[in-house]
Design a protein around this motif. Sequence first.
Motif, PDB file in Angstrom:
ATOM      1  N   ASP A 164      37.533  48.521  46.299  1.00 44.60           N
ATOM      2  CA  ASP A 164      37.818  49.893  45.491  1.00 44.60           C
ATOM      3  C   ASP A 164      37.772  51.256  46.245  1.00 44.60           C
ATOM      4  N   LEU A 244      38.734  52.426  40.661  1.00 44.46           N
ATOM      5  CA  LEU A 244      38.532  51.686  39.487  1.00 44.46           C
ATOM      6  C   LEU A 244      38.081  52.496  38.338  1.00 44.46           C
ATOM      7  N   VAL A 303      42.862  49.268  44.072  1.00 45.52           N
ATOM      8  CA  VAL A 303      41.810  48.229  43.882  1.00 45.52           C
ATOM      9  C   VAL A 303      42.184  47.035  44.164  1.00 45.52           C
TER      10      VAL A 303
END
Length: 307
Positions: A164, A244, A303
């Motif tokens: 992430d 995210l 991501v």
Amino acid sequence: MDSTLRQLAAYAAVARAASFTAAAAQLHVSQSSLSRAVADLERQVGAQLLERDTRNVQLTPAGVEALRIAEQIVAAHHAGMNELARFIEGESGSVAVATLPSVAAVLLPRVISDFRARWPAVGIQIMDGLEGAVLARVLSGEADFAITTEELSSRLEHRPLVRDRFIAVVPREHALAQREGLTWEDLAREPFLAIGRESSVRRLTDAAFAQVDVRAMPAAEAGNVATVGGLVAAGLGVTALPALVLPLLGAGPVQHLPLSGPVVNRRLSIARRAGRPLPMAARRFLETLNEHRAQNGELPTGVSWAD
């Protein structure tokens, strides 16, 4: 001595058939063993339940009531054993997932939808919270597993799930918003809006600033990502957040920019207690999640599925 399930089932079979011979054939036992089971039951309850002669079996008043109770107990036992079998096979029960709010809101909904389509009788309990609370719920056994940042512990097993990347978030009218990308040093020169110290996001942003030997003085801090996003949208400063969490900020007047020097990734993993077997329903949930991973299921920009 308490009556056994076998005795109650034997009595119910004789009472319904009104015949030891027919009941013995139905249960595939000898008439003598059936007769002993019923006699033992009568001794235990202290009342005659059946009137017998060479041809007929009739229920006494106590026998009528005993049949009603015996059938309830036997039926409840069968129902309970069937429910236990369904649980063991993962067809009932629930799955408790402890996870970060961004994972719960962005990564899991499609997985849950697919899982529920296959196993509609299994409930899903999402326990979202900060990193420490998430791991505590796994260690205590309250959650079957967690999806969170990786923390070394001999009591936990981790399996990487996603990477992430941290992204710079600035007001849309800010001069930095016109740039193609930013560095951590760029952010340190601006009023920095920080996530609270209990968050894994704060730990990683502090480490990134330390790596380039700069110090960002928080202009304000908040425990909630959406609150920080609102402060940025109001023009009060800039921040850095994992990709995210960006969908949680809404459609406010902010700009997302690549952040480098260094590139920082938050690594999220599936954590479970070492050596503890998972219930079948939880294993099937993880199988559904792994199917999304194997099929390169859609993820937000920044991501990626971890190796």
